[in-house]
Enzyme design. Structure first.
Site, mmCIF file in Angstrom:
data_model
loop_
_atom_site.group_PDB
_atom_site.id
_atom_site.type_symbol
_atom_site.label_atom_id
_atom_site.label_comp_id
_atom_site.label_asym_id
_atom_site.label_seq_id
_atom_site.Cartn_x
_atom_site.Cartn_y
_atom_site.Cartn_z
ATOM 1 N N ASP A 51 75.272 30.887 147.787
ATOM 2 C CA ASP A 51 74.395 29.754 148.099
ATOM 3 C C ASP A 51 75.193 28.449 148.110
ATOM 4 O OD1 ASP A 51 74.771 29.553 145.395
ATOM 5 O OD2 ASP A 51 72.646 29.446 144.867
ATOM 6 N N SER A 52 76.520 28.548 147.864
ATOM 7 C CA SER A 52 77.417 27.407 148.102
ATOM 8 C C SER A 52 77.396 27.042 149.587
ATOM 9 C CB SER A 52 78.836 27.720 147.638
ATOM 10 O OG SER A 52 79.263 28.980 148.139
ATOM 11 N N ASP A 90 73.572 35.862 147.738
ATOM 12 C CA ASP A 90 72.884 35.151 146.649
ATOM 13 C C ASP A 90 71.389 35.050 146.912
ATOM 14 O OD1 ASP A 90 74.615 34.402 144.603
ATOM 15 O OD2 ASP A 90 75.326 32.618 145.660
ATOM 16 N N LYS A 120 72.904 38.789 144.367
ATOM 17 C CA LYS A 120 73.352 38.146 143.128
ATOM 18 C C LYS A 120 72.311 37.131 142.711
ATOM 19 C CE LYS A 120 76.999 35.062 142.970
ATOM 20 N NZ LYS A 120 76.367 33.815 142.509
ATOM 21 N N GLU A 122 71.332 34.160 139.323
ATOM 22 C CA GLU A 122 71.872 33.417 138.189
ATOM 23 C C GLU A 122 70.968 33.551 136.971
ATOM 24 O OE1 GLU A 122 72.585 29.321 139.317
ATOM 25 O OE2 GLU A 122 73.881 29.905 140.993
ATOM 26 N N GLU A 189 81.352 31.852 135.649
ATOM 27 C CA GLU A 189 81.863 30.632 136.284
ATOM 28 C C GLU A 189 82.191 29.573 135.242
ATOM 29 O OE1 GLU A 189 79.590 29.306 139.640
ATOM 30 O OE2 GLU A 189 80.711 27.421 139.807
HETATM 31 O O1 KIV Z 1 77.605 30.437 145.737
HETATM 32 C C1 KIV Z 1 78.775 30.705 145.422
HETATM 33 O O2 KIV Z 1 79.736 30.446 146.155
HETATM 34 C C2 KIV Z 1 78.994 31.340 144.132
HETATM 35 C C3 KIV Z 1 80.417 31.472 143.665
HETATM 36 C C4 KIV Z 1 80.904 30.194 143.172
HETATM 37 C C5 KIV Z 1 80.566 32.558 142.669
HETATM 38 O O3 KIV Z 1 78.079 31.715 143.478
#
Ligand code: KIV
Length: 271
Positions: A51-52, A90, A120, A122, A189
């Site tokens: 989600d980056s 994510d 994934k 959090e 992280e």
């Molecule tokens: O969204 C992302 O890029 C991440 C990484 C930093 C692990 O969750």
């Protein structure tokens, strides 16, 4: 050493085998077809549709604004390009928190519409019910602890997490809970290297670090950061392998100059 380089397809089981064999796992983010094709072709083990994307693709200041539909769009492009790597997507902010039914529905959409191989999310204890419920549908789940960017407004900063004993102890407990709940792997992280190593040694499932030192089972970086396309983001853990922002900027300037000076196209570049 067998580095699993010749393996045609990486699965969640491969990652567990790699941990058992002491082979480090390589993971990078990707959000589009062209980059995913390059990264997969280069032999990466795992591609994270992170989600980056909210930051590097859409220009938001946090990961919170990106939507489930937008994550699915990015994941579809990455999956189309990928032949070998495991593709993890994510669950974005608001698509799973506090409601395991919602978490399952969002995960099903990602698997069905994007063709990702795993999701994934959090959090620790607070997402355990969601992890279990997602797993009932046969969807592999990766956890994410430490600095969890979707909670940035609770933390207030992007500083290193779990430096104090109480938070470190909670993180270790959360990691164990996620493993017990059935996660196949966990991302840690921006936490102290010693704590990350302790977590990795306490778990059977692979622990992938970003800013978590070398004592974990694998590493992940945001692609645009490690290629040097972003220059304003400079955490200590980031190693840049290229200075692409400068190189691209120079190429664009050369092109502009060639157009203006009528140097492009030349006689061989036209019909
Ligand atoms: O969204 C992302 O890029 C991440 C990484 C930093 C692990 O969750």
């Amino acid at each position: 050493m067998n580095t699993y380089k010749d393996l045609k397809k990486i699965t969640t089981n491969t990652l567990i085998e790699m941990k058992e064999a002491g082979v480090k796992i390589s993971m990078l983010t990707a959000y589009d077809y062209t980059f995913a094709m390059i990264v997969d072709g280069a032999g990466i083990d795992v591609i994270l549709v992170g989600d980056s994307a909210s930051n590097v693709m859409a220009g938001h200041i946090s990961t919170l604004p990106i939507t489930l539909d937008q994550m699915i769009y990015h994941a579809q492009s990455v999956v189309r390009a990928t032949q070998r790597a495991l593709v993890i997507c994510d669950l974005p902010f608001g698509s799973y928190q506090g409601n395991s039914k919602n978490a399952l529905e969002s995960s099903i959409r990602i698997m069905k519409e994007a063709g990702a191989h795993a999701i994934k999310l959090e959090g620790g204890e607070e997402v355990v019910d969601s992890v279990k419920r997602i797993l009932t549908a046969g969807i592999p789940v990766m956890g994410h602890l430490g600095l969890t960017p979707q909670s940035i407004f609770k933390f207030g900063t992007y500083n290193v997490r779990a430096k104090e004993e109480k938070e470190a102890e909670k993180l270790l407990q959360d990691a164990k809970l996620l493993e017990e709940a059935g996660c196949f792997s966990i991302v840690l992280e921006k936490i102290p290297a010693k704590l990350a190593e302790k977590v990795a040694k306490s778990l059977k499932i692979p622990v992938i670090g970003i800013g978590a030192g070398s004592g974990v089972d694998g590493q992940v970086l945001v692609l645009h950061d490690m290629l040097g396309m972003t220059q304003e983001f400079n955490p200590r853990f980031l190693r840049r392998y290229l200075t692409l922002k400068d190189d691209i900027s120079q190429a664009v300037q050369n092109y502009i100059e060639d157009v203006k000076s009528k140097n492009f196209p030349n006689a061989n570049e036209q019909y």
